[in-house]
Scaffold this active site. Structure first.
Site, PDB file in Angstrom:
ATOM      1  CB  ALA A 126      42.568 107.783  65.464  1.00 41.15           C
ATOM      2  CD  GLU A 243      42.914 119.283  68.772  1.00 40.67           C
ATOM      3  OE1 GLU A 243      43.722 118.859  67.915  1.00 40.67           O
ATOM      4  OE2 GLU A 243      41.715 118.946  68.808  1.00 40.67           O
TER       5      GLU A 243
END
Length: 378
Positions: A126, A243
């Site tokens: 998050a 990522e």
């Protein structure tokens, strides 16, 4: 996909098994899960049972100890090729689990990694907030140290696996004056004050549970601080390159799926007395897409091996993410065009791929952010 020298026999065996899993247990249910807006939890456990989750995790924590990013590459490629956007295995295994592996304490690894490998502990991260977007330095969620715990307050949005997740890595501001004074926390579902808000209604990727998360006076034990305090920004920056590489691999896989779907269609569809494939425009369009895919593949394979060697460069990862996500957008759009009106029908996979692919130019850093990263390095 044609086997490449880039992979060894072990990778191809892993690919065969994972492709069979997708064909038998995922693809037949895609429309059902899109309607439900969720991939069932038992699918995660099944993926763990078959050894497809976080294979890099050391054996002492239940993993296979395969510290070779080519296994992650296989998973990302095959999910793209299967037009599967809901089962966020790459997020879980390649993006979030490495945070615990790289920065987690021994106690944190023993507590969480076995469930990560088995599928009993689904992961999310998050970072994004309603008013910050890609600007991590502007994060407003705060955590204050209160003796034996941190008090966490704030809100996050666009959180993939937001509903299914059991453990969320939450980025929060912990330094009162330092702009980049962030820390990362391991927050478990079910803790008092941790609330899952509405599941967001997206234009694509309908089976991927994307949600808002709220933290109201959440009591986070001090032992659930990930890494050192106030070092969260540095850790996030360190993990953004792999990522983006993972996103790039998935984008190229999805673009290959678009090409395969379209080739199959144009070789059967008749117009004006001949196959669509017999028109020069069709062949030229698809030849151009194939060429771009093959060129991009060489670059990605190189970056994967650089990541294995610990030398993946953030600028290269940004370039890869920019190139492949933009290529996916072009490929999906040009391929859909060749389907004519049928391409606009949701029952045709190409239409769902086109809608789901749009966000690839936004998440993990938008195309504009990628250009800025590249430009700053020039």
């Amino acid at each position: 996909m044609i086997p490449r020298r880039h992979f060894d026999a072990e990778h191809e065996l892993f690919r065969d098994n994972f492709r069979r899993f997708l064909a038998d247990e995922i693809v037949p249910h895609q429309r059902e899960w899109e309607a439900a807006g969720m991939v069932p939890r038992q699918v995660w456990r099944r993926a763990g049972e078959l050894g497809f989750l976080a294979p890099f995790v050391d054996e002492q924590y239940g993993g296979a100890g395969c510290r070779d990013f080519r296994y992650d590459q296989v998973v990302a490629e095959e999910l793209g090729l299967a037009n599967e956007w809901g089962l966020a295995l790459g997020l879980h295994s390649s993006l979030v689990a490495p945070y615990i592996d790289a920065f987690g304490s021994e106690a944190q690894k023993r507590r969480y990694l076995p469930g990560v490998v088995s599928g009993d502990c689904v992961l999310a991260v998050a970072m994004t907030e309603p008013g910050t977007g890609s600007d991590l330095a502007a994060i407003q969620t705060r955590a204050e140290l209160r003796g034996d715990h941190w008090r966490l307050d704030g809100a996050k949005t666009f959180i993939s696996n937001g509903v299914n997740s059991d453990l969320v890595i939450v980025a929060a501001r912990t330094h009162p004056t330092e702009k980049r004074g962030l820390s990362l926390f391991l927050v478990e579902k079910g803790w008092d004050g941790f609330e899952i808000g509405r599941k967001l209604d997206k234009i694509g990727q309908h089976s991927q549970d994307t949600a808002e998360l709220f933290f109201r006076d959440v009591r986070v034990p001090v032992e659930n601080l990930l890494g050192e305090p106030h070092q969260g920004f540095r850790m996030l920056m360190q993990m953004l390159a792999p990522e983006r590489l993972t996103c790039a691999i998935g984008s190229l896989g999805a673009a290959r799926a678009a090409l395969a779907l379209t080739l199959d269609y144009v070789k059967q569809r008749q117009a004006f007395g001949q196959r669509l494939f017999d028109f020069q425009n069709t062949r030229f369009e698809l030849a151009a897409i194939k060429t771009e895919l093959d060129v991009g593949q060489v670059y990605l394979d190189r970056l994967v091996m650089e990541h294995n060697a610990g030398s993946l460069d953030a600028v290269d990862a940004a370039e890869a993410k920019l190139w492949t996500s933009e290529l996916l957008g072009r490929a999906a759009d040009r391929c859909l065009q060749l389907f004519g009106g049928y391409g606009y029908m949701a029952e045709y996979p190409i239409g769902r791929l086109w809608a789901s692919a749009r966000v690839a130019r936004i998440y993990a850093g938008s195309s504009e952010i990628m250009k800025e990263i590249v430009a700053r390095a020039m």
